[in-house]
Enzyme design. Sequence first.
Site, short mmCIF file in Angstrom:
data_model
loop_
_atom_site.label_atom_id
_atom_site.label_comp_id
_atom_site.label_asym_id
_atom_site.label_seq_id
_atom_site.Cartn_x
_atom_site.Cartn_y
_atom_site.Cartn_z
N VAL A 14 0.84 -1.20 0.00
CA VAL A 14 0.00 0.00 0.00
C VAL A 14 0.88 1.25 0.00
CG1 VAL A 14 -1.79 1.28 1.24
CG2 VAL A 14 -1.87 -1.23 1.16
N VAL A 132 -11.70 0.17 5.80
CA VAL A 132 -12.92 -0.60 5.48
C VAL A 132 -13.13 -0.61 3.96
CG1 VAL A 132 -15.40 -0.81 5.85
CG2 VAL A 132 -13.95 0.09 7.67
N GLU A 190 -3.66 -15.56 1.77
CA GLU A 190 -2.37 -15.52 2.48
C GLU A 190 -1.96 -16.92 2.91
OE1 GLU A 190 -1.06 -12.44 4.03
OE2 GLU A 190 -2.68 -11.06 3.51
N LYS A 205 -14.08 -4.79 10.16
CA LYS A 205 -14.65 -3.74 9.30
C LYS A 205 -16.11 -3.46 9.66
CE LYS A 205 -11.49 -5.21 5.63
NZ LYS A 205 -11.32 -6.21 4.56
N1 HSE Z 1 -7.52 -9.51 3.51
C1 HSE Z 1 -8.54 -8.56 3.16
C2 HSE Z 1 -9.44 -9.16 2.11
C3 HSE Z 1 -8.03 -7.28 2.60
O1 HSE Z 1 -9.26 -10.30 1.70
O2 HSE Z 1 -10.37 -8.48 1.71
C4 HSE Z 1 -7.56 -6.37 3.67
O3 HSE Z 1 -8.54 -6.15 4.62
#
Ligand code: HSE
Length: 436
Positions: A14, A132, A190, A205
């Site tokens: 980011v 979010v 991940e 979120k």
């Molecule tokens: N890991 C999150 C997702 C993105 O898969 O949407 C970051 O919040």
Amino acid sequence: MKAIQVGLLGAGTVGSGVFNVLQRNQNEITRRAGRGIEIAMVADLDTDRARAVAGDEAQVVSDARAVIANPEIDIVIELIGGYGIARQLVMEAIAAGKHVVTANKALLAVHGTEIFAAAHAKGVMVAFEAAVAGGIPIIKALREGLTANRIQWIAGIINGTTNFILSEMRDKGLDFDVVLKEAQRLGYAEADPTFDIEGVDAAHKATIMSAIAFGIPVQFDKAHVEGITKLGAQDIRYAEQLGYRIKLLGITKRVDKGIELRVHPSLVPAKRLIANVEGAMNAVMVQADAVGTTLYYGKGAGSEPTASAVIADLVDITRLHTADAANRVPHLAFQPDQMSDLPVLPMSEVVTAYYLRLRVADQAGVLAKVTGLLAEAGVSIDAVLQREAGEGEKQTDLIILTHDTREGTMDEVLARVQALPTVLEPIVRIRKEELA
Ligand code: HSE
């Protein structure tokens, strides 16, 4: 006027997006903000990585505290993540009188009350559009665009990883484990996907949106969190036959007794736009009294989409930092002394419709017995589907859709149904939202 000076903590994907977008759109961003925005310092333990991101444009340091201690820095961007060192650094930056921009949903959902109180006392802003739904400006929409409204509910697909997995499960008819492995191989999930697949990321979120929508403190500890790990391909298939798709929804709703705050898989009518959000995309649906239903759709993660949100916060702060703190938009949309103490309800008090799948003995009276127990508990049935048993098969699947039922009632009656000798496996129960 001299450009506003920014320090970046964490030079990952980011951070590099923030550099790229600021550089590419410098002219228009400056025309909007009223002055330039310059990242003067970048801190990362991996200074090579930080140098690769910053080039010659910023001073690179390994110690984040050197950024916070620099009196020239006006805004600190925290892109480290997690609740540990990130929390300490955000609190120290606030104490040093810096404005903070963060994408850290976990930090705000768990420690937001403490952070916003410190920022309020110090007269600085903590901006978190990127926390979010990534690039979707949902915080701006909830906090400002919908400010005339009494918000009734929010339902969002706010985790791209799980939406990608669910889309693949539906498209290819595969079970969760198989798709997860493939998603990891392709880099869509991940190596440790726990926060995503167990619903924790979505709950962070949803917690933040709930606070802004209803003017309640952030209360992640009260959220109901359920992921997608137990979903089977057959339930996705049956749902489809009944006209529904299964999505992992973050839901927060105002009801008479309080606030619902929950993340779990939900059946959603296939005809709803949100049911057709596929792959890693995010979407948030908001129901409010004046505007009606609005839907926000876009990329919930990724370098430049998230940078888009971070820079929007930088521009907001650049415009507002000389304004009287009392005239700024409150962190959680409501004035700090006007927060509500409406309780977050336990799941037993939540009312939803249900999809039930029972593996039953295929013999006379089984359906009558099951529906009899549901009727006794006052659970009203919306639809029933029974899979035709194969030749010689002595078992079958019974699918029942119910009307709205209090979860506590459903727990009690399902315990009785489960105890029937003709119910052969654990009952699968998935909540259903019409989102009408
Ligand atoms: N890991 C999150 C997702 C993105 O898969 O949407 C970051 O919040």
